[in-house]
Design a protein around this motif. Sequence first.
Motif, mmCIF file in Angstrom:
data_model
loop_
_atom_site.group_PDB
_atom_site.id
_atom_site.type_symbol
_atom_site.label_atom_id
_atom_site.label_comp_id
_atom_site.label_asym_id
_atom_site.label_seq_id
_atom_site.Cartn_x
_atom_site.Cartn_y
_atom_site.Cartn_z
ATOM 1 N N GLY A 179 11.397 -46.919 106.889
ATOM 2 C CA GLY A 179 10.846 -45.688 107.510
ATOM 3 C C GLY A 179 11.680 -44.712 107.362
ATOM 4 N N GLU B 110 11.676 -43.520 103.932
ATOM 5 C CA GLU B 110 10.518 -42.538 103.642
ATOM 6 C C GLU B 110 10.859 -41.188 104.221
ATOM 7 O OE1 GLU B 110 5.832 -43.680 104.428
ATOM 8 O OE2 GLU B 110 7.257 -44.052 105.970
ATOM 9 N N TYR C 65 7.081 -39.158 106.591
ATOM 10 C CA TYR C 65 6.035 -40.013 106.903
ATOM 11 C C TYR C 65 4.938 -40.009 106.057
ATOM 12 C CZ TYR C 65 2.321 -42.448 109.626
ATOM 13 O OH TYR C 65 1.464 -43.501 110.061
ATOM 14 N N LYS C 66 4.704 -40.989 105.408
ATOM 15 C CA LYS C 66 3.471 -41.277 104.323
ATOM 16 C C LYS C 66 3.488 -40.080 103.020
ATOM 17 C CE LYS C 66 0.270 -43.729 107.013
ATOM 18 N NZ LYS C 66 -1.296 -43.838 107.409
ATOM 19 N N ARG D 165 4.712 -42.484 100.285
ATOM 20 C CA ARG D 165 4.930 -44.051 100.858
ATOM 21 C C ARG D 165 4.622 -45.065 99.688
ATOM 22 N NH1 ARG D 165 2.187 -46.237 106.298
ATOM 23 N NH2 ARG D 165 4.099 -45.185 106.815
ATOM 24 N N GLU E 121 1.696 -51.702 104.173
ATOM 25 C CA GLU E 121 1.770 -51.205 102.516
ATOM 26 C C GLU E 121 2.894 -51.826 101.867
ATOM 27 O OE1 GLU E 121 -0.380 -47.566 104.681
ATOM 28 O OE2 GLU E 121 1.172 -48.978 105.212
ATOM 29 N N ALA E 122 3.769 -52.007 102.632
ATOM 30 C CA ALA E 122 5.076 -52.487 101.847
ATOM 31 C C ALA E 122 5.223 -54.116 101.840
ATOM 32 C CB ALA E 122 6.268 -51.942 102.579
#
Length: 151
Positions: free
Chosen positions: A91, A94, A100-101, A104, A135-136
Amino acid sequence: MSKELVAATFEVKRFHIMEAFKRDPGSISAPLAFAYDKRIAPIEHNHGMIESYGFDPFDSVYNVDNEMMKKIADHLNKLWMAEDWEALKFGNLEDDFGGYKTMRMELVYAINYFKLCTLFDDTFFAAVMKMAPSEASGIKRPYGPNDVYLD
Protein backbone atom coordinates in the motif's frame (compact mmCIF):
# COMPACT_ATOMS: atom_id res chain seq x y z
CA MET A 1 9.29 2.86 -37.81
CA SER A 2 5.67 3.40 -36.84
CA LYS A 3 4.44 2.49 -33.38
CA GLU A 4 2.04 0.01 -35.01
CA LEU A 5 4.91 -1.82 -36.72
CA VAL A 6 6.96 -1.86 -33.50
CA ALA A 7 3.93 -3.25 -31.63
CA ALA A 8 3.37 -5.94 -34.26
CA THR A 9 7.05 -6.92 -34.18
CA PHE A 10 6.94 -7.05 -30.39
CA GLU A 11 3.87 -9.30 -30.46
CA VAL A 12 5.63 -11.73 -32.80
CA LYS A 13 8.70 -11.81 -30.54
CA ARG A 14 6.45 -12.13 -27.47
CA PHE A 15 4.66 -15.12 -28.96
CA HIS A 16 7.94 -16.86 -29.87
CA ILE A 17 9.42 -16.32 -26.40
CA MET A 18 6.31 -17.61 -24.67
CA GLU A 19 6.01 -20.58 -27.03
CA ALA A 20 9.67 -21.50 -26.51
CA PHE A 21 9.25 -21.25 -22.73
CA LYS A 22 6.13 -23.41 -22.83
CA ARG A 23 7.78 -26.09 -24.98
CA ASP A 24 11.21 -26.07 -23.32
CA PRO A 25 11.35 -24.09 -20.06
CA GLY A 26 15.13 -24.46 -19.93
CA SER A 27 15.53 -22.52 -23.18
CA ILE A 28 14.19 -19.19 -21.85
CA SER A 29 14.42 -17.85 -18.31
CA ALA A 30 11.16 -17.62 -16.39
CA PRO A 31 11.62 -13.90 -15.61
CA LEU A 32 12.11 -13.08 -19.29
CA ALA A 33 9.06 -15.08 -20.34
CA PHE A 34 7.07 -13.40 -17.55
CA ALA A 35 8.16 -9.92 -18.68
CA TYR A 36 7.08 -10.59 -22.24
CA ASP A 37 3.87 -12.23 -21.06
CA LYS A 38 2.93 -9.14 -19.04
CA ARG A 39 4.41 -6.72 -21.60
CA ILE A 40 6.88 -5.09 -19.20
CA ALA A 41 10.45 -4.07 -19.98
CA PRO A 42 12.79 -6.94 -19.03
CA ILE A 43 15.45 -4.63 -17.58
CA GLU A 44 17.58 -7.48 -16.25
CA HIS A 45 17.55 -9.19 -19.65
CA ASN A 46 17.74 -6.48 -22.33
CA HIS A 47 21.32 -5.25 -21.79
CA GLY A 48 22.47 -6.83 -25.07
CA MET A 49 19.77 -5.08 -27.04
CA ILE A 50 20.59 -1.74 -25.43
CA GLU A 51 24.33 -2.24 -25.97
CA SER A 52 23.76 -3.17 -29.63
CA TYR A 53 21.24 -0.48 -30.55
CA GLY A 54 21.70 2.11 -27.83
CA PHE A 55 18.05 1.65 -26.85
CA ASP A 56 15.35 -0.96 -26.41
CA PRO A 57 13.37 -0.92 -29.67
CA PHE A 58 10.22 -2.07 -27.86
CA ASP A 59 10.25 0.59 -25.14
CA SER A 60 7.31 2.46 -26.64
CA VAL A 61 5.00 -0.56 -26.54
CA TYR A 62 5.68 -1.98 -23.07
CA ASN A 63 2.94 -1.50 -20.48
CA VAL A 64 5.78 -0.63 -18.08
CA ASP A 65 8.70 0.88 -19.99
CA ASN A 66 12.40 0.75 -19.15
CA GLU A 67 12.38 4.12 -17.39
CA MET A 68 9.50 3.18 -15.08
CA MET A 69 10.96 -0.27 -14.38
CA LYS A 70 14.24 1.40 -13.39
CA LYS A 71 12.41 3.91 -11.19
CA ILE A 72 10.56 1.10 -9.44
CA ALA A 73 13.75 -0.99 -9.07
CA ASP A 74 15.75 1.95 -7.71
CA HIS A 75 13.01 2.87 -5.23
CA LEU A 76 12.63 -0.71 -4.02
CA ASN A 77 16.39 -1.12 -3.71
CA LYS A 78 16.71 2.12 -1.72
CA LEU A 79 14.01 0.98 0.75
CA TRP A 80 15.48 -2.53 0.96
CA MET A 81 18.99 -1.25 1.65
CA ALA A 82 17.58 1.05 4.35
CA GLU A 83 15.61 -1.93 5.75
CA ASP A 84 12.53 0.29 5.75
CA TRP A 85 10.03 -2.57 6.02
CA GLU A 86 7.13 -0.23 6.69
CA ALA A 87 7.70 1.74 3.49
CA LEU A 88 7.92 -1.55 1.57
CA LYS A 89 4.33 -2.53 2.37
CA PHE A 90 2.46 -2.74 -0.91
CA GLY A 91 0.00 0.00 0.00
CA ASN A 92 2.85 2.39 0.76
CA LEU A 93 4.57 1.49 -2.51
CA GLU A 94 1.32 2.09 -4.32
CA ASP A 95 1.17 5.56 -2.72
CA ASP A 96 4.74 6.23 -3.87
CA PHE A 97 3.72 5.53 -7.46
CA GLY A 98 0.56 7.56 -7.81
CA GLY A 99 -1.83 6.38 -5.14
CA TYR A 100 -4.53 3.81 -4.68
CA LYS A 101 -4.93 1.61 -7.79
CA THR A 102 -3.21 4.16 -10.04
CA MET A 103 -0.45 1.75 -11.09
CA ARG A 104 -1.44 -1.32 -9.13
CA MET A 105 -0.99 -4.01 -11.76
CA GLU A 106 2.10 -2.39 -13.24
CA LEU A 107 3.65 -2.42 -9.77
CA VAL A 108 2.54 -6.02 -9.16
CA TYR A 109 4.10 -7.16 -12.44
CA ALA A 110 7.34 -5.26 -11.84
CA ILE A 111 7.73 -6.67 -8.31
CA ASN A 112 6.88 -10.15 -9.56
CA TYR A 113 9.54 -9.83 -12.27
CA PHE A 114 12.11 -8.75 -9.67
CA LYS A 115 11.15 -11.72 -7.48
CA LEU A 116 11.61 -14.11 -10.40
CA CYS A 117 15.02 -12.51 -11.03
CA THR A 118 15.86 -13.11 -7.31
CA LEU A 119 16.91 -9.49 -6.89
CA PHE A 120 15.67 -9.19 -3.30
CA ASP A 121 15.51 -11.48 -0.28
CA ASP A 122 12.60 -13.16 1.50
CA THR A 123 12.44 -10.43 4.16
CA PHE A 124 11.92 -7.87 1.42
CA PHE A 125 9.04 -9.82 -0.15
CA ALA A 126 7.46 -10.52 3.25
CA ALA A 127 7.35 -6.76 3.84
CA VAL A 128 5.90 -6.08 0.36
CA MET A 129 3.20 -8.71 0.84
CA LYS A 130 2.14 -7.46 4.26
CA MET A 131 -1.50 -6.43 3.78
CA ALA A 132 -1.08 -6.52 -0.01
CA PRO A 133 -4.26 -6.60 -2.12
CA SER A 134 -5.41 -9.87 -3.65
CA GLU A 135 -4.13 -8.73 -7.06
CA ALA A 136 -0.60 -9.02 -5.66
CA SER A 137 -0.96 -12.67 -4.59
CA GLY A 138 0.81 -13.84 -7.77
CA ILE A 139 4.05 -12.36 -6.46
CA LYS A 140 4.34 -15.33 -4.09
CA ARG A 141 3.97 -17.95 -6.83
CA PRO A 142 6.61 -19.25 -9.21
CA TYR A 143 6.09 -18.71 -12.94
CA GLY A 144 6.28 -21.74 -15.19
CA PRO A 145 5.18 -23.13 -18.54
CA ASN A 146 1.68 -23.90 -17.23
CA ASP A 147 1.19 -20.16 -16.62
CA VAL A 148 1.65 -19.43 -20.34
CA TYR A 149 -1.44 -19.15 -22.50
CA LEU A 150 -0.88 -18.66 -26.19
CA ASP A 151 -4.42 -17.64 -27.10
